[in-house]
Write a protein that holds these residues in place. Structure first.
Motif, mmCIF file in Angstrom:
data_model
loop_
_atom_site.group_PDB
_atom_site.id
_atom_site.type_symbol
_atom_site.label_atom_id
_atom_site.label_comp_id
_atom_site.label_asym_id
_atom_site.label_seq_id
_atom_site.Cartn_x
_atom_site.Cartn_y
_atom_site.Cartn_z
ATOM 1 N N ARG A 184 -13.844 -12.397 38.885
ATOM 2 C CA ARG A 184 -14.656 -12.762 40.040
ATOM 3 C C ARG A 184 -15.290 -11.480 40.545
ATOM 4 O O ARG A 184 -14.628 -10.448 40.653
ATOM 5 C CB ARG A 184 -13.794 -13.399 41.120
ATOM 6 C CG ARG A 184 -13.291 -14.771 40.715
ATOM 7 C CD ARG A 184 -12.355 -15.399 41.745
ATOM 8 N NE ARG A 184 -12.877 -15.308 43.091
ATOM 9 C CZ ARG A 184 -12.147 -14.909 44.144
ATOM 10 N NH1 ARG A 184 -10.885 -14.584 44.013
ATOM 11 N NH2 ARG A 184 -12.683 -14.848 45.341
ATOM 12 N N ARG A 185 -16.561 -11.538 40.856
ATOM 13 C CA ARG A 185 -17.294 -10.367 41.353
ATOM 14 C C ARG A 185 -17.801 -10.682 42.759
ATOM 15 O O ARG A 185 -18.842 -11.291 42.941
ATOM 16 C CB ARG A 185 -18.459 -10.022 40.426
ATOM 17 C CG ARG A 185 -18.101 -9.866 38.949
ATOM 18 C CD ARG A 185 -17.327 -8.620 38.674
ATOM 19 N NE ARG A 185 -17.071 -8.497 37.222
ATOM 20 C CZ ARG A 185 -16.175 -7.717 36.712
ATOM 21 N NH1 ARG A 185 -15.422 -6.967 37.520
ATOM 22 N NH2 ARG A 185 -15.989 -7.654 35.421
ATOM 23 N N PRO A 186 -17.039 -10.266 43.796
ATOM 24 C CA PRO A 186 -17.448 -10.535 45.176
ATOM 25 C C PRO A 186 -18.519 -9.543 45.645
ATOM 26 O O PRO A 186 -18.860 -8.589 44.939
ATOM 27 C CB PRO A 186 -16.149 -10.353 45.960
ATOM 28 C CG PRO A 186 -15.375 -9.364 45.150
ATOM 29 C CD PRO A 186 -15.730 -9.634 43.710
ATOM 30 N N VAL A 187 -19.025 -9.757 46.858
ATOM 31 C CA VAL A 187 -20.012 -8.860 47.459
ATOM 32 C C VAL A 187 -19.525 -7.418 47.359
ATOM 33 O O VAL A 187 -18.362 -7.120 47.652
ATOM 34 C CB VAL A 187 -20.260 -9.226 48.936
ATOM 35 C CG1 VAL A 187 -21.088 -8.166 49.632
ATOM 36 C CG2 VAL A 187 -20.942 -10.568 49.050
ATOM 37 N N GLY A 188 -20.401 -6.533 46.916
ATOM 38 C CA GLY A 188 -20.083 -5.117 46.796
ATOM 39 C C GLY A 188 -19.459 -4.730 45.480
ATOM 40 O O GLY A 188 -19.362 -3.549 45.161
ATOM 41 N N SER A 189 -19.037 -5.699 44.701
ATOM 42 C CA SER A 189 -18.439 -5.413 43.403
ATOM 43 C C SER A 189 -19.502 -4.801 42.500
ATOM 44 O O SER A 189 -20.593 -5.338 42.352
ATOM 45 C CB SER A 189 -17.898 -6.706 42.795
ATOM 46 O OG SER A 189 -17.369 -6.481 41.522
ATOM 47 N N ALA A 190 -19.167 -3.664 41.886
ATOM 48 C CA ALA A 190 -20.100 -2.963 41.006
ATOM 49 C C ALA A 190 -19.413 -2.693 39.680
ATOM 50 O O ALA A 190 -18.246 -2.299 39.640
ATOM 51 C CB ALA A 190 -20.560 -1.655 41.646
ATOM 52 N N LEU A 191 -20.150 -2.881 38.609
ATOM 53 C CA LEU A 191 -19.590 -2.736 37.275
ATOM 54 C C LEU A 191 -20.620 -2.061 36.383
ATOM 55 O O LEU A 191 -21.784 -2.463 36.362
ATOM 56 C CB LEU A 191 -19.266 -4.132 36.724
ATOM 57 C CG LEU A 191 -18.903 -4.218 35.259
ATOM 58 C CD1 LEU A 191 -17.502 -3.671 35.053
ATOM 59 C CD2 LEU A 191 -19.007 -5.635 34.774
ATOM 60 N N GLY A 192 -20.207 -1.036 35.654
ATOM 61 C CA GLY A 192 -21.038 -0.417 34.636
ATOM 62 C C GLY A 192 -20.412 -0.690 33.283
ATOM 63 O O GLY A 192 -19.187 -0.720 33.159
ATOM 64 N N PHE A 193 -21.235 -0.907 32.262
ATOM 65 C CA PHE A 193 -20.686 -1.209 30.936
ATOM 66 C C PHE A 193 -21.540 -0.572 29.851
ATOM 67 O O PHE A 193 -22.739 -0.361 30.023
ATOM 68 C CB PHE A 193 -20.557 -2.722 30.712
ATOM 69 C CG PHE A 193 -21.811 -3.508 30.983
ATOM 70 C CD1 PHE A 193 -22.764 -3.700 29.995
ATOM 71 C CD2 PHE A 193 -22.024 -4.064 32.232
ATOM 72 C CE1 PHE A 193 -23.914 -4.421 30.248
ATOM 73 C CE2 PHE A 193 -23.178 -4.793 32.499
ATOM 74 C CZ PHE A 193 -24.126 -4.972 31.503
ATOM 75 N N GLY A 194 -20.881 -0.274 28.728
ATOM 76 C CA GLY A 194 -21.562 0.311 27.588
ATOM 77 C C GLY A 194 -22.119 -0.746 26.660
ATOM 78 O O GLY A 194 -22.052 -1.955 26.926
ATOM 79 N N ALA A 195 -22.623 -0.289 25.548
ATOM 80 C CA ALA A 195 -23.342 -1.151 24.610
ATOM 81 C C ALA A 195 -22.444 -2.192 23.934
ATOM 82 O O ALA A 195 -22.903 -3.269 23.601
ATOM 83 C CB ALA A 195 -24.021 -0.293 23.550
ATOM 84 N N GLY A 196 -21.181 -1.914 23.721
ATOM 85 C CA GLY A 196 -20.328 -2.800 22.936
ATOM 86 C C GLY A 196 -19.638 -3.869 23.746
ATOM 87 O O GLY A 196 -18.418 -4.006 23.706
ATOM 88 N N ARG A 197 -20.380 -4.672 24.484
ATOM 89 C CA ARG A 197 -19.779 -5.671 25.367
ATOM 90 C C ARG A 197 -20.724 -6.859 25.473
ATOM 91 O O ARG A 197 -21.931 -6.694 25.614
ATOM 92 C CB ARG A 197 -19.588 -5.041 26.745
ATOM 93 C CG ARG A 197 -18.909 -5.889 27.774
ATOM 94 C CD ARG A 197 -18.778 -5.026 29.043
ATOM 95 N NE ARG A 197 -17.913 -5.613 30.024
ATOM 96 C CZ ARG A 197 -18.310 -6.472 30.948
ATOM 97 N NH1 ARG A 197 -19.557 -6.855 31.009
ATOM 98 N NH2 ARG A 197 -17.453 -6.943 31.822
ATOM 99 N N ALA A 198 -20.159 -8.056 25.405
ATOM 100 C CA ALA A 198 -20.940 -9.278 25.624
ATOM 101 C C ALA A 198 -20.387 -9.964 26.866
ATOM 102 O O ALA A 198 -19.198 -9.832 27.189
ATOM 103 C CB ALA A 198 -20.837 -10.201 24.416
ATOM 104 N N HIS A 199 -21.245 -10.681 27.574
ATOM 105 C CA HIS A 199 -20.768 -11.374 28.775
ATOM 106 C C HIS A 199 -21.635 -12.576 29.103
ATOM 107 O O HIS A 199 -22.702 -12.784 28.533
ATOM 108 C CB HIS A 199 -20.674 -10.403 29.959
ATOM 109 C CG HIS A 199 -21.980 -9.886 30.473
ATOM 110 N ND1 HIS A 199 -22.088 -9.260 31.681
ATOM 111 C CD2 HIS A 199 -23.230 -9.887 29.968
ATOM 112 C CE1 HIS A 199 -23.338 -8.889 31.900
ATOM 113 N NE2 HIS A 199 -24.061 -9.262 30.872
ATOM 114 N N GLN A 200 -21.119 -13.352 30.053
ATOM 115 C CA GLN A 200 -21.823 -14.492 30.618
ATOM 116 C C GLN A 200 -21.573 -14.431 32.115
ATOM 117 O O GLN A 200 -20.426 -14.315 32.555
ATOM 118 C CB GLN A 200 -21.282 -15.794 30.025
ATOM 119 C CG GLN A 200 -21.981 -17.019 30.540
ATOM 120 C CD GLN A 200 -21.543 -18.285 29.813
ATOM 121 O OE1 GLN A 200 -20.474 -18.327 29.208
ATOM 122 N NE2 GLN A 200 -22.359 -19.317 29.885
ATOM 123 N N VAL A 201 -22.640 -14.484 32.899
ATOM 124 C CA VAL A 201 -22.541 -14.381 34.351
ATOM 125 C C VAL A 201 -22.974 -15.713 34.951
ATOM 126 O O VAL A 201 -23.999 -16.280 34.561
ATOM 127 C CB VAL A 201 -23.410 -13.224 34.885
ATOM 128 C CG1 VAL A 201 -23.281 -13.101 36.394
ATOM 129 C CG2 VAL A 201 -23.041 -11.905 34.199
#
Length: 192
Positions: A119-136
């Protein structure tokens, strides 16, 4: 919709010295940490102008480009309840997002690893590199908004039927370093 400033394009309503300095037009590539700092700072320090720009579209996720240099693209996205992305990777680009309003859910996977959810609430920040897949997704009951950044800019994403279908390795797409004039044309044709 954007103002051109030397090697930087900025959204006309966010054409402020603070953002011009923050987006570092001289920086060729950004690390996941630098992208996270960028999206987090933009979301926290430019909240009022971002909310003035923000729109919601009942038919699809809405977005607008906030900034573009030869090294980074910066976007504002909105998500009504039920709206989201398909499972995807960013083609070898590093990325980040910070939740500006509401709450987002993210399912993600590194090649060969398990599918994880957060869960990504208000203010949640995430950095990621090239080797990652996701669904938001917005699984909540109110609209959400988020600030996103990618480096290098405008690398095409690859979609998958599900996160279980990502390959054992996510290879980078061939990076094409393009001048800002060509990036502008591409950015006007595509979204994040």
């Amino acid at each position: 919709m954007t103002a051109t400033i030397a090697r930087t394009d900025l959204h006309s309503k966010l054409d402020v010295r603070f953002l011009r300095d923050l987006i570092h037009p001289e920086r060729d590539l950004w690390t996941p940490r630098e992208l996270r700092e960028l999206t987090s700072t933009v979301a926290s320090e430019l909240t009022t102008p971002l909310l003035d720009v923000l729109e919601y579209d009942p038919d699809r996720r809405w977005w607008t480009r906030l900034g573009l240099t030869e090294g980074v693209e910066l976007w504002l996205l909105s998500w009504l309840p039920g709206q989201g992305t398909e499972p995807h990777d960013h083609g070898g680009a590093a990325g980040s997002f910070t939740v500006l309003t509401g709450e987002l859910s993210e399912d993600y996977r590194y090649p060969g690893g398990p599918i994880r959810s957060a869960r990504r609430p208000v203010g949640s920040a995430l950095g990621f590199g090239a080797g990652r897949a996701h669904q938001v997704l917005n699984r909540g009951t109110v609209g959400a908004a988020s600030v996103h950044a990618y480096s290098p800019p405008l690398v095409p994403t690859r979609e998958y039927p599900s996160l279980a279908d990502i390959p054992q390795e996510i290879p980078p797409l061939p990076a094409r370093r393009l001048p800002l004039a060509e990036l502008r044309v591409m950015a006007d044709q595509e979204g994040p």
